[in-house]
Design an enzyme around this catalytic site. Structure first.
Site, PDB file in Angstrom:
ATOM      1  N   GLU A  71     -10.440 -51.175  51.624  1.00 21.24           N
ATOM      2  CA  GLU A  71      -9.963 -49.804  51.676  1.00 21.24           C
ATOM      3  C   GLU A  71      -8.829 -49.809  52.706  1.00 21.24           C
ATOM      4  O   GLU A  71      -9.047 -50.272  53.832  1.00 21.24           O
ATOM      5  CB  GLU A  71     -11.128 -48.942  52.177  1.00 21.24           C
ATOM      6  N   ARG A 306     -23.352 -59.636  55.492  1.00 18.02           N
ATOM      7  CA  ARG A 306     -22.089 -59.389  56.183  1.00 18.02           C
ATOM      8  C   ARG A 306     -22.063 -60.235  57.451  1.00 18.02           C
ATOM      9  O   ARG A 306     -23.099 -60.665  57.957  1.00 18.02           O
ATOM     10  CB  ARG A 306     -21.912 -57.912  56.510  1.00 18.02           C
ATOM     11  N   LYS A 316     -13.902 -51.101  60.890  1.00 21.56           N
ATOM     12  CA  LYS A 316     -12.532 -50.607  61.062  1.00 21.56           C
ATOM     13  C   LYS A 316     -12.524 -49.313  61.854  1.00 21.56           C
ATOM     14  O   LYS A 316     -11.636 -49.079  62.663  1.00 21.56           O
ATOM     15  CB  LYS A 316     -11.891 -50.364  59.690  1.00 21.56           C
TER      16      LYS A 316
HETATM   17  P1  ATP Z   1     -15.320 -51.393  57.619  1.00 18.02           P
HETATM   18  O1  ATP Z   1     -16.567 -50.664  57.960  1.00 18.02           O
HETATM   19  O2  ATP Z   1     -14.872 -52.324  58.675  1.00 18.02           O
HETATM   20  O3  ATP Z   1     -14.239 -50.491  57.129  1.00 18.02           O
HETATM   21  P2  ATP Z   1     -15.792 -51.962  54.940  1.00 18.02           P
HETATM   22  O4  ATP Z   1     -16.813 -52.793  54.286  1.00 18.02           O
HETATM   23  O5  ATP Z   1     -15.885 -50.497  54.749  1.00 18.02           O
HETATM   24  O6  ATP Z   1     -15.742 -52.357  56.442  1.00 18.02           O
HETATM   25  P3  ATP Z   1     -13.694 -52.529  53.161  1.00 18.02           P
HETATM   26  O7  ATP Z   1     -12.245 -52.398  53.389  1.00 18.02           O
HETATM   27  O8  ATP Z   1     -14.339 -51.622  52.199  1.00 18.02           O
HETATM   28  O9  ATP Z   1     -14.364 -52.439  54.564  1.00 18.02           O
HETATM   29  O10 ATP Z   1     -14.094 -54.039  52.850  1.00 18.02           O
HETATM   30  C1  ATP Z   1     -13.430 -54.894  51.966  1.00 18.02           C
HETATM   31  C2  ATP Z   1     -14.340 -56.049  51.675  1.00 18.02           C
HETATM   32  O11 ATP Z   1     -14.639 -56.748  52.865  1.00 18.02           O
HETATM   33  C3  ATP Z   1     -15.650 -55.576  51.075  1.00 18.02           C
HETATM   34  O12 ATP Z   1     -15.898 -56.328  49.919  1.00 18.02           O
HETATM   35  C4  ATP Z   1     -16.662 -55.843  52.145  1.00 18.02           C
HETATM   36  O13 ATP Z   1     -17.869 -56.229  51.590  1.00 18.02           O
HETATM   37  C5  ATP Z   1     -16.025 -56.972  52.953  1.00 18.02           C
HETATM   38  N1  ATP Z   1     -16.454 -56.903  54.350  1.00 18.02           N
HETATM   39  C6  ATP Z   1     -16.241 -55.908  55.217  1.00 18.02           C
HETATM   40  N2  ATP Z   1     -16.822 -56.168  56.401  1.00 18.02           N
HETATM   41  C7  ATP Z   1     -17.432 -57.371  56.274  1.00 18.02           C
HETATM   42  C8  ATP Z   1     -18.213 -58.195  57.149  1.00 18.02           C
HETATM   43  N3  ATP Z   1     -18.497 -57.834  58.388  1.00 18.02           N
HETATM   44  N4  ATP Z   1     -18.651 -59.381  56.669  1.00 18.02           N
HETATM   45  C9  ATP Z   1     -18.358 -59.768  55.421  1.00 18.02           C
HETATM   46  N5  ATP Z   1     -17.645 -59.045  54.551  1.00 18.02           N
HETATM   47  C10 ATP Z   1     -17.185 -57.855  54.961  1.00 18.02           C
HETATM   48 MG    MG Z   2     -15.306 -49.035  53.592  1.00 21.79          MG
END
Ligand code: ATP
Ligand code: MG
Length: 614
Positions: A71, A306, A316
């Site tokens: 995102e 994760r 983020k």
């Molecule tokens: P954040 O809370 O940091 O925004 P998110 O999962 O909402 O994390 P996205 O931008 O939706 O962030 O994530 C893109 C991809 O990265 C998704 O497929 C997610 O599963 C993966 N991802 C995000 N954080 C992790 C993590 N800590 N370990 C492994 N994969 C991750």
């Molecule tokens: Mg997200």
């Protein structure tokens, strides 16, 4: 920073020779699918699309399709790096392709700054989305038209309805783990009524939040995610891609499976918290395949743990808070676990790949110790970083007999290997003279037991006079400490020693005088002054945000110490991003933002050994 004793570099990174990738459950699933030909019959219409679009295409040239779907609401962090290495790495290893997809279905938070930085980070990690002359770079908002069509189809087929209960009523009527949900009184509407209402929603005839479109599944399902989840909501927001075209937006759980299916994704990898969503993912795609909107077989979702890394936060939103509250100096602050921060800290793509491989993929959540990441950096830099001497906390050492032994004003030439394991590289050269800078911690007026560096002559408890210590100035001569001078406050202003003739490194007989200590130094005559930023962990709390803690309270108040150092003259040619091992100190990188030839700036990437908490 405490000075470790002289380090012996380890042999070049063991990982560089690790070619066999350890298997994991995802590799096994993919290998099984490839062996069975699960996806062999798929067609690819050359771009994402519905069943009809793909049906007129070629057999899909990609054996598997994975995707990395960030995102664009912040900068990527080390957790995303794990996901990038996994998704792009699996596609590469199995003759597939990996799509980069901006999951921009949420209209409010996106920004082109984030979009650009995400593309940069993926490329920097060594991956790309250009495959077989095709660019697999997509944005989910391009699928809004299809999603709307899919929603109308579900309504017509009796699989979705417009619910006008309030948000609160919906919440209460959903039930909980022990209590089944209660059907909404709007659930029994006819498809025609629902369609009319949904079109009103889309046409802007209702207020934000007045009603939602829900999938009609089972309000008594033990899986709460199947109790008629919302799939479309009214939200008057300008979208960065579609502008004001829409006032209704799909929910993530509805959008994501559709995005995967339109893109012909085979293996949709996500983190464990989405496990409970998988039944809805499957339900939705089955309905849309039934309706002929999407092609079969559908993508399958698989969940992996994760990355949780100690001493950092990987969210983020929380990282954004550190930036906006000025707890750090930006997304690329070298203390940040963002990819841009790690890069500025001195991390290399190679180190991050090694880390991703070493931590592997599992199905159960755990914490990885930050030192594992640091270890990967150390290992990958050891074989490649040029060596240099640097004095981080300089105090002047005066060789009192220099003029008599070497000649007044004389500067002697010294040299050292650029890298101890690469003798083929040319040597670094520098001078030694009457005055050199040494690290303050290399001199002790009253040496503790086991201290083998500089200390002056003294008398032991029995009254016996003991000589000052003899040490080697690395790549230079052996010297004998004679004393020091101090200022009124008792601070040492100069250390004094005499040079022992004919002991220069590399000259015949130079090792006739045995010493227990070797210290690094830089001549006053040719040393360069440089700013050195000594970074430490951003948090002192190993799990700063665990259990709902206020992570701000776990910040390390001493995570940055800036010192004015003196470095050897070979560093005059250092360019931004160049990495060095400052002998006995650690690995440093010329700061990619602030370093210039006129004003050199080096960041501590990682110490020579893991000294946290010691
Ligand atoms: P954040 O809370 O940091 O925004 P998110 O999962 O909402 O994390 P996205 O931008 O939706 O962030 O994530 C893109 C991809 O990265 C998704 O497929 C997610 O599963 C993966 N991802 C995000 N954080 C992790 C993590 N800590 N370990 C492994 N994969 C991750
Ligand atoms: Mg997200």
């Amino acid at each position: 920073m405490s000075l470790p004793t002289p380090a012996t570099p380890k042999p070049a990174a063991a990982a560089a020779t690790e070619t066999v990738k350890p298997s994991n459950f995802l590799r096994q699933i993919i290998e099984h699918d490839l062996a069975r030909g699960t996806y062999a019959m798929r067609r690819w219409g050359g771009s994402p699309g519905d069943a009809a679009h793909h049906a007129q295409g070629e057999p899909d040239p990609a054996k598997i399709r994975t995707r990395f779907p960030p995102e664009p609401n912040g900068y990527l962090h080390i957790g995303h790096a794990k996901s990038i290495c996994l998704n792009f790495g699996l596609a590469r290893d199995y003759g597939g392709v990996c799509h980069l997809r901006f999951d921009d279905t949420n209209p409010e938070k996106e920004d082109v700054e984030y979009v650009n930085s995400i593309m940069d980070s993926v490329k920097w990690l060594g991956f790309g989305w250009e495959n077989n002359g095709e660019s697999n770079l997509y944005q989910a908002s391009d699928y809004f038209d299809f999603m709307y069509r899919a929603a109308e189809y579900l309504i017509e087929a009796g699989h979705a309805y417009v619910d006008e209960q309030t948000v609160e009523q919906i919440r209460i009527n959903r039930g909980d783990f022990g209590k089944p949900g209660v059907n909404s009184k709007f659930r029994a509407r006819t498809p025609a009524e629902n369609l009319a209402r949904f079109r009103e929603m889309q046409g802007g005839q209702h207020e934000d939040g007045a009603m939602v479109l829900r999938a009609k599944i089972d309000m008594a399902s033990p899986n709460i995610n199947l109790r008629d989840p919302a799939i479309y909501r009214i939200r008057r927001a300008t979208h960065h891609n579609t502008g004001d075209k829409w006032c209704i937006y799909p929910m993530y759980t509805f959008a994501h499976p559709i995005e995967d299916a339109l893109e012909n994704i085979t293996h949709s990898l996500c983190t464990l918290e989405f496990e409970d969503q998988r039944p809805f993912y499957d339900w939705l795609l089955e309905r849309l395949i039934e309706g002929g909107l999407l092609s079969a077989p559908p993508p399958r979702q698989y969940e992996f743990a994760r990355l949780n890394l100690t001493y950092v936060v990987t969210s983020k939103r929380k990282l954004a808070q550190l930036v906006y509250d000025h707890k750090v100096k930006g997304w690329d602050d070298p203390r940040m676990p963002t990819i841009v921060g790690l890069r500025r800290r001195g991390y290399t793509p190679e180190a991050i790949h090694l880390f991703a491989e070493r931590i592997g993929v599992t199905k159960s959540d755990s914490w990885i110790d930050y030192s594992t990441l640091e270890g990967c950096l150390r290992e990958t830099l050891d074989g490649s970083a040029s060596r240099a001497m640097a004095v981080l906390d300089p105090v002047k050492l005066v060789l009192s007999n220099w003029d008599d032994v070497m000649g007044a004003g004389f500067l002697d030439d010294c040299s050292a290997p650029i890298h101890p394991h690469h003798p083929e590289l040319s040597k670094r050269s520098f001078k030694i003279g009457k005055e050199v800078w040494i690290d303050r911690s290399d001199f002790e007026e009253t040496p503790p037991k086991g201290f083998f560096r500089l200390f002056p002559p003294r008398t032991d408890p029995s009254g016996t006079a003991l000589p000052g210590s003899k040490v080697r100035l690395k790549y230079g001569h052996v010297i004998e400490c004679t004393g020091c001078t101090k200022d009124a406050a008792g601070k040492i202003t100069e250390v004094h020693a005499t040079l022992i003739p004919d002991t220069k490194s590399g000259t015949p007989g130079s090792d006739s005088v045995k010493v227990k200590g070797v210290i690094t130094w830089v001549a006053v005559a040719d040393g360069l002054s440089a700013e050195v930023r000594l970074y430490d962990r951003l948090f002192t709390d190993a799990q700063p945000d665990a259990g709902g803690k206020d992570f701000i309270e776990g910040l390390n108040p001493n995570s940055l110490k800036v010192v004015q150092a003196v470095v050897e003259p070979s560093l005059a040619s250092a360019k931004a991003d160049d990495k060095f091992q400052f002998e006995r100190h650690g690995y440093f990188v010329a700061d990619r933002v602030d370093h210039t030839k006129a004003k050199p700036v080096f960041n501590l990437a990682v110490g020579l050994k893991d000294s946290w908490g010691k």
